[in-house]
Design a protein around this motif. Structure first.
Motif: not given
Ligand code: TRP
Length: 350
Positions: A83-87, A92-98, A312-315
């Motif tokens: 699930v974390e990997g999917l987020v 990373a692909a550009g979906i904006d969590p804001g 970066e996100l995975a970290g």
């Protein structure tokens, strides 16, 4: 090509125009099962399109279908990491969590409660006719779970809980969108005939060419023939070097006669935004090795920024968790309001 699919494609083209004209009048719900890292088939097939639609101003709700994985997997131990990997893949692909809502449907009890009234609106024989369910029953030899049997109804709850009117999906999901429409219509007819409560969602089919796996079969996370979005440049080059091709030196784009060569040409073409025939002409008679080198370079080039962000996100797992927690919370607010209205319409508020 079947007439249903043709009709769906024609309708998708109209919807695309409607989206361009008034993006804010659409709410998209779409999702994926958390069964491992997303691959380039997901990226070019749907993820890239979701990001494009979001940039146009369409509201985007992205669902992680974690309950759906228990229809066919015994061990859920990998779920938190998947699930974390999917987020991470999404961001990373550009979906904006804001702007977008990213959530896991197991975390939204009110969404799942909609499954009960929805089950009352479909018959057992309708479910048995659903192509996905039919295939599963055929493959399962009597051991298909009742959750698998009813999962198209669950998927209708995924779509309807937030009143989504647009569902970007691949061809294989069309019957599920159709069932969500049927359930919406029947709910409206039975409980609120004067003024529809649920909109009938429409499928939006992508226009990207279908990419095959490196062995020429359907690309799949579990088949070992996919290139993960998160793979390194070296892994990507190695995987492409191992791809099946043929012995002809002259590279030509002939999807029917040379499907594996055509597939590599399509990958390179989609990365560079040129026709596959142009890539073939560029390689000429330099053979499969040159084709593979060019394809790996084009793909690595194209994915480099995404992979940089992904690393970066995975970290920062705390950030990924926080994005998901916020999305779950927002989905819960929406689902709570829908369930309240549904109870009202069904006369089950005491
Ligand atoms: N069934 C979809 C798949 O297997 C995942 C999914 C679950 C979904 N619920 C959804 C897709 C709602 C679109 C809308 O990939």
């Amino acid at each position: 090509m079947s007439s249903t699919r043709l009709a769906a494609e024609r309708r998708s083209a109209e919807l695309e125009q409607a989206v361009l004209a008034a993006p804010a009048s659409f709410r998209i719900l779409t999702g994926d099962r958390p069964t491992g890292p997303l691959h380039i088939g997901h990226y070019f097939g749907t993820l890239e399109n979701r990001v494009r639609l979001q940039r146009l101003g369409v509201e985007l709700i992205v669902l992680i279908a974690d309950y759906q994985t228990i229809t066919d997997r015994d061990s859920p131990a990998h779920l938190p990491a998947d699930v974390e990997g999917l987020v991470a893949d999404y961001l990373a692909a550009g979906i904006d969590p804001g702007r977008a809502v990213i959530f896991a449907h197991s975390q939204v009890a009110e969404l799942n409660q909609l499954v009960l009234p929805f089950l009352s609106l479909v018959s057992v024989s309708e479910l048995r006719r659903n192509p996905t369910v039919k295939d599963e029953i055929a493959a399962g030899g009597g051991s298909t779970s009742a959750l698998m049997f009813t999962y198209p109804v669950h998927q209708a709850a995924d779509i309807l809980f937030c009143h989504a009117n647009l569902v970007p999906v691949g061809r294989d999901q069309l019957p599920h969108v159709e069932l969500a429409r049927t359930i919406a219509r029947r709910f409206n007819d039975r409980y609120t005939p004067a003024a529809a409560y649920f909109p009938e969602p429409e499928a939006l089919m992508g226009t990207a060419p279908l990419l095959l796996g490196l062995d020429g079969r359907k690309m799949g996370k579990s088949r070992g023939n996919a290139i993960a979005l998160a793979a390194t440049a070296d892994e990507t080059a190695r995987l492409i070097r191992s791809a099946k091709t043929d012995g002809e030196r002259l590279i030509t784009y002939e999807p029917d006669r040379r499907p594996e060569v055509a597939n590599l040409l399509r990958i390179a073409a989609i990365c560079r935004g040129v026709p596959a025939e142009a890539v073939a002409a560029e390689i000429g008679d330099r053979g499969a090795a040159a084709l593979k080198r060019l394809t790996a370079d084009a793909l690595n080039e194209r994915l480099r920024p995404i992979r940089g962000r992904r690393a970066e996100l995975a970290g920062d797992r705390g950030h990924l968790r926080a994005v998901l927690a916020r999305g779950n919370e927002r989905a819960r607010e929406i689902a709570t309001e829908t369930l309240r209205a549904v109870k009202e319409l069904m006369h089950t508020r005491y």
